[in-house]
Design an enzyme around this catalytic site. Sequence first.
Site, short mmCIF file in Angstrom:
data_model
loop_
_atom_site.label_atom_id
_atom_site.label_comp_id
_atom_site.label_asym_id
_atom_site.label_seq_id
_atom_site.Cartn_x
_atom_site.Cartn_y
_atom_site.Cartn_z
N GLU A 50 -5.38 1.24 -1.65
CA GLU A 50 -4.98 -0.07 -2.15
C GLU A 50 -5.33 -1.10 -1.08
O GLU A 50 -4.80 -1.05 0.03
CB GLU A 50 -3.48 -0.14 -2.41
CG GLU A 50 -2.94 0.85 -3.42
CD GLU A 50 -1.42 0.82 -3.48
OE1 GLU A 50 -0.83 -0.10 -2.85
OE2 GLU A 50 -0.83 1.69 -4.12
N ASP A 61 7.15 -7.28 -0.41
CA ASP A 61 6.81 -6.70 0.89
C ASP A 61 7.83 -7.03 1.97
O ASP A 61 8.30 -8.15 2.09
CB ASP A 61 5.43 -7.19 1.33
CG ASP A 61 4.34 -6.70 0.40
OD1 ASP A 61 4.32 -5.48 0.16
OD2 ASP A 61 3.54 -7.51 -0.08
#
Length: 268
Positions: A50, A61
Amino acid sequence: MASKLSAVLAAAKDEDRAALIGYLPAGFPTVDGGIAAAKALIEGGCDVVEVGLPHSDPVLDGAVIQTADDIALRGGVKIKDVIRTVAEVAAAHPAAAVLVMTYWNPVERYGVARFAADLAAAGGVGCILPDLPVEESAEWRKAAGEHGLDTVFVVAPSSKDARLAEVTAAGSGFVYAAAVMGVTGTRSAVGSLAEDLVARTRATTDLPVCVGLGVSNAAQATEVAAFADGVIVGSAFVQRMLDAADEPAGLDAVRALAADLAEGVRKR
């Protein structure tokens, strides 16, 4: 005909193991360094990579990936650099599958059809779009489908069964199962909710179900590989790069961690 991503995941299944999926943001520590790091993931044993599109407000995140994104953004990374990263990694490692993980806003600003066309031309196999609701995804999925790209959606332990069915019906490639509630980051233990989420998700789809958020070592990879089709690792790779004295040391550390994790997913 099966997509490239589906074929790579099926090949891992044929070996009676989970796939190993590694994440690193493009442009970190530099554009060229990020390309080398993504290649190192595959050299170490990742089946799928990814490539993150750095974003100024990454809601999924945690601190580690936010730090890397900030370094990339301050370095001036652009979407064309993300596409170039995909192109160079895909060309160097044609047996692996290279995805982009991105929030929706940059894709929309770049142009949905343009992004899909450029990603496919670069050899990318699809996108993970963690903040794009299924209900608002028709334009992207149409463009992606025209270029043979998969669309991976994220499900969470909080997702009700009916919602899981809606999400998995719209997605392709695999389903990204978030092991914990919260943001990315390494954890001392993988969330106990993950196995239940995988079972509930599998009840709605034949797509592979891959688990991320929290896996950071071979033992955790083995634990997750026992019940998931793929093990996704991001923050642990980023941390190795952040901790390294220099870029070559970072590449060695990423490659070594990938090798440990690749061994872990084969022990289930």
